[in-house]
Enzyme design. Structure first.
Site, PDB file in Angstrom:
ATOM      1  N   CYS A 116       0.811  -1.231   0.000  1.00 14.80           N
ATOM      2  CA  CYS A 116       0.000   0.000   0.000  1.00 14.80           C
ATOM      3  C   CYS A 116       0.839   1.275   0.000  1.00 14.80           C
ATOM      4  O   CYS A 116       0.300   2.368  -0.142  1.00 14.80           O
ATOM      5  CB  CYS A 116      -0.947   0.007   1.191  1.00 14.80           C
ATOM      6  SG  CYS A 116      -2.241  -1.233   1.039  1.00 14.80           S
ATOM      7  N   HIS A 256      -3.258   7.432   2.844  1.00 16.60           N
ATOM      8  CA  HIS A 256      -3.720   6.145   2.323  1.00 16.60           C
ATOM      9  C   HIS A 256      -5.078   5.788   2.938  1.00 16.60           C
ATOM     10  O   HIS A 256      -5.265   5.903   4.144  1.00 16.60           O
ATOM     11  CB  HIS A 256      -2.681   5.070   2.665  1.00 16.60           C
ATOM     12  CG  HIS A 256      -3.100   3.700   2.252  1.00 16.60           C
ATOM     13  ND1 HIS A 256      -3.528   3.412   0.974  1.00 16.60           N
ATOM     14  CD2 HIS A 256      -3.168   2.532   2.950  1.00 16.60           C
ATOM     15  CE1 HIS A 256      -3.839   2.131   0.902  1.00 16.60           C
ATOM     16  NE2 HIS A 256      -3.638   1.570   2.082  1.00 16.60           N
ATOM     17  N   ASN A 286     -10.234   0.408  -0.029  1.00 16.86           N
ATOM     18  CA  ASN A 286      -8.772   0.470  -0.104  1.00 16.86           C
ATOM     19  C   ASN A 286      -8.332  -0.021  -1.486  1.00 16.86           C
ATOM     20  O   ASN A 286      -8.369  -1.223  -1.771  1.00 16.86           O
ATOM     21  CB  ASN A 286      -8.182  -0.406   1.004  1.00 16.86           C
ATOM     22  CG  ASN A 286      -6.661  -0.381   1.019  1.00 16.86           C
ATOM     23  OD1 ASN A 286      -6.030   0.136   0.098  1.00 16.86           O
ATOM     24  ND2 ASN A 286      -6.074  -0.945   2.068  1.00 16.86           N
TER      25      ASN A 286
END
Ligand code: UT7
Length: 331
Positions: A116, A256, A286
């Protein structure tokens, strides 16, 4: 001559049409809208359903969006980086194919992978190429087809992830706008808590690995959550302190989008007002490497030349970090 800084000069994005809502997930696994919303902030995510289309499809659409908005001739692009955790194939770079498909035939290209944090690390890489003075236009794309590695019978992961892509163009800036500072970290302790066991060199694919569902993402969510909360807040606070920024000086946090509670904890440590915290997790979930550029795209109209922006990410590995960047244009 002024020092060259690396500025973002254009943004593009793409998400697939199909919307997977919390309500639909209720029919697939033992979960409910109230649990997902209160624990994560997610309401829906986008899924690339079309057979035969991979991450490069998402990346190409995002790049095309950027090129048409910026009126950019692809032949001018020097380099294409695709930040991704879900490349089209293990060998044969997704970035190389993407560059060819968008007509960036003068560019060299490669993939960058750090779960990520891939896009955040990619911002550092792209900026360094620009600051070196050797390249003038670096296209950084964050793209992930997370649905290709998610087990839709595992409620611990399938409620979280979605597909999408975003792209930014880095160019030299002589007014001092662009990337100002970065604090990037990693720690191999994370390998046990967020991973795909099989398909790599340790455990190559076999009938057994498929039967055991070892090609899907495994996440010990609670442990990852704890590391994410403390580490993302730590680096964000540190980068503010060493650049003498208070919560009042920071115009936006672009973090994020893994869990709204992780973002809130980071914003709290930074002493930021709520309206400075850019959020779209409710719409996309996500999207791994695409979260940061999707935020820039969604909020591009609000970003003004000179705005102080702190970027932050945390992901598998573990990988994490923070970047301080000043915005270079009014859209
Ligand atoms: O982007 C890369 C980095 N990844 C992250 O940052 C993700 C970090 N982790 C998280 O965001 C959170 O840990 C999750 C959203 C994954 C899970 O939330 P949590 O608050 O940590 O829940 P939990 O795993 O501690 O589970 C709490 C309860 C459990 O039940 P019991 O044992 O308390 O009875 C779970 O079985 O919630 C249950 N549960 C669910 N219930 C309904 C777990 N998943 C679900 C679900 N629906 N989907």
């Amino acid at each position: 001559m002024n020092k060259i800084s690396a500025a973002i000069t254009a943004v593009g994005a793409y998400v697939p049409e199909y919307v997977l809502t919390n309500k639909i997930l209720e029919t697939m696994v033992d979960t409910n809208d109230e649990w997902i919303t209160s624990r994560t902030g997610i309401k829906e995510r986008r899924i690339l359903k079309d057979e035969g289309k991979g991450t490069s499809y998402l990346a190409i659409q995002a790049a095309k969006d950027l090129m048409s908005k910026k009126n950019l001739d692809p032949l001018e692009i020097d380099m294409v980086i695709v930040a991704t955790a879900t490349p089209d194939m293990p060998v044969a770079s997704t970035a190389v194919y993407t560059a060819s498909q968008i007509g960036a035939t003068n560019a060299f290209a490669y993939d960058l992978t750090a779960a990520c944090s891939s896009f955040l690390y990619g911002m550092s890489t792209a900026s360094s190429y620009i600051e070196s003075g050797r390249y003038k236009k670096v296209l950084l794309i964050g793209a992930d087809k997370m649905s290709s590695i998610i087990d839709y019978t595992d409620r611990a992961t399938c409620i979280i992830f979605g597909d999408g892509a975003g792209a930014v163009l880095f160019e030299p800036n002589e007014e001092g706008y662009g990337l100002q500072d970065e604090l990037l970290r990693s720690d191999g302790i994370g390998r046990e808590f967020l991973k795909i066991d099989a398909g790599g060199s340790i455990l190559p694919p076999s009938h057994e690995t498929v039967d055991n569902k070892q090609h899907y993402v495994f996440q010990d969510g609670r442990t990852v959550f704890k590391f994410a909360v403390s580490n993302m807040a730590d680096v964000s606070e540190k980068i503010m302190n060493r650049n003498h920024l208070t919560g009042d000086d920071v115009d936006f946090l672009i973090a994020h989008q893994a869990n709204k509670r992780i973002i809130d904890a980071t914003a709290k440590r930074m002493e930021l007002d709520e309206d400075k915290v850019l959020i779209n997790i409710h719409r996309y979930g996500n999207t791994t490497s695409a979260t940061l550029p999707l935020l820039m795209s969604d909020y591009e109209n609000q970003l003004k030349k000179g705005d102080n922006i702190v970027f932050a990410a945390f992901g598998g590995g573990f990988t994490w970090g923070s970047i301080y960047l000043t915005w270079a244009y009014d859209s």
